[in-house]
Design a protein around this motif. Sequence first.
Motif, PDB file in Angstrom:
ATOM      1  N   PHE A  97     -17.404  34.190  12.248  1.00  0.00           N
ATOM      2  CA  PHE A  97     -17.584  35.388  13.058  1.00  0.00           C
ATOM      3  C   PHE A  97     -18.334  36.458  12.258  1.00  0.00           C
ATOM      4  CE2 PHE A  97     -13.760  33.256  14.559  1.00  0.00           C
ATOM      5  CZ  PHE A  97     -13.982  33.204  15.922  1.00  0.00           C
ATOM      6  N   LEU A 103     -16.066  36.119  23.162  1.00  0.00           N
ATOM      7  CA  LEU A 103     -17.112  36.703  22.315  1.00  0.00           C
ATOM      8  C   LEU A 103     -17.882  37.758  23.097  1.00  0.00           C
ATOM      9  CD1 LEU A 103     -18.803  36.555  19.639  1.00  0.00           C
ATOM     10  CD2 LEU A 103     -20.222  34.849  20.819  1.00  0.00           C
ATOM     11  N   TYR A 154     -14.758  40.082  19.166  1.00  0.00           N
ATOM     12  CA  TYR A 154     -14.265  38.746  19.518  1.00  0.00           C
ATOM     13  C   TYR A 154     -12.746  38.758  19.482  1.00  0.00           C
ATOM     14  CZ  TYR A 154     -13.206  37.967  14.575  1.00  0.00           C
ATOM     15  OH  TYR A 154     -12.687  38.059  13.302  1.00  0.00           O
TER      16      TYR A 154
END
Length: 418
Positions: free
Chosen positions: A373, A338, A324
């Motif tokens: 994330f 992403l 990402y």
Amino acid sequence: MDANPPPQIPLSWPPDDSLTLDWIQSLTAALEWASWKLPPSEFPSVVPVPVLLRLVLTASNILHKEPNCVRVDPQGDETSVIVVGDVHGQLHDVLFLLRDAGFPSEKRLFVFNGDYVDRGAWGVETFLILLAWKVFLPEQVYLLRGNHESKYCTSVYGFEKEVMEKYGEQGKPVYRKFLRCFEGLPLASIIAGKVYTAHGGVFRGAVVTPSKRSKRKKGRKPISVTESNSLRLGSLEELSKARRTVLDPPWEGMNLIPGDVLWSDPSLIPGLSPNNERGIGLLWGPDCTEEFLKKNQFKFIIRSHEGPDARDKRQDLTGMQQGYTIDHVVESGKLITLFSAPDYPQFQASEDRYNNQGAYIVLSPPDYATPMFHSFEAVKPRPQVNPYYDFEDVIDSDQELDLKSMESGTSVEDLTPV
């Protein structure tokens, strides 16, 4: 991997037409086992054509009824949303991701941001598993379209050949059903009213000034060549009216929007401009991200579309080693790219690999505006398999498109019947 085949193969369609969690688990186990133990030509012994067609048709009927931009509205104070980027037929990494994040459920929604097929060797398996989840939990699993869910890309990057090798003489009608299913995939989603997701990103609105047109050739629709100074950001209302049921982006009027949504890329240069590197879509700057977020009261844009190979050619933006990047940070929020296919691409011409991680994002209550994330490594070793496209001859990223093959905006109805 156990040498003994799963007892459920060949898979059969549920007699009551109702998929269950047990059926999906049987499908997953069978496909994972077959990826290690069977050559592609024996794939029908695991998923017979009638079973595949019933699954694809059932999912298609659901997808075609969804709007261009789906609203993902988590219910309850314990419901999270998982966002997944490109997976590109990397079956074993997708299975790891599902196990790591937790399978879809009433309390765990998923938004997949396109590019399920091509490049990797298990596009059929990957897409079938995700379709099964969509059929089982249609309001908890959302499958958006990527630029590779098109006739053009699948003919260049391997999925068409993969289908033909796995289904032989029945490959053409099977491929045709996949294309029909691709047509129904929505273009974008809005999560909890705060997060916009789309494979490529933002899109243009109706052209303000007249566009130049190329000379019309016999039997070919005119191609609209839009000047940079006539571009403006499109609205969600315009997105809702775009015609998405085309296999390759058309080139004029409101039908430019799908091309933008699927193919556009961010830039650090302010403004909107044609994406000349790709030959389709837009480049948009931080000012456009701010305008889009502020106008729609969003906190984030989550897009995909650029893997480590694409980012390696762009010195202006961060690389994709963690799966990402945060490309724009503006007053109203952020733009995130992403990518969920680790160690990508599976087949590579050079000996040096990117060895990138993949990632997924978790959005949690109460505000769904703080993305978490989760990066992960590729599952290794992978089963030994031959590529379905000439990876040494094909360009690394989706650039320098053969525009002539895409100009017609072909839909399934235009294909030669099989």
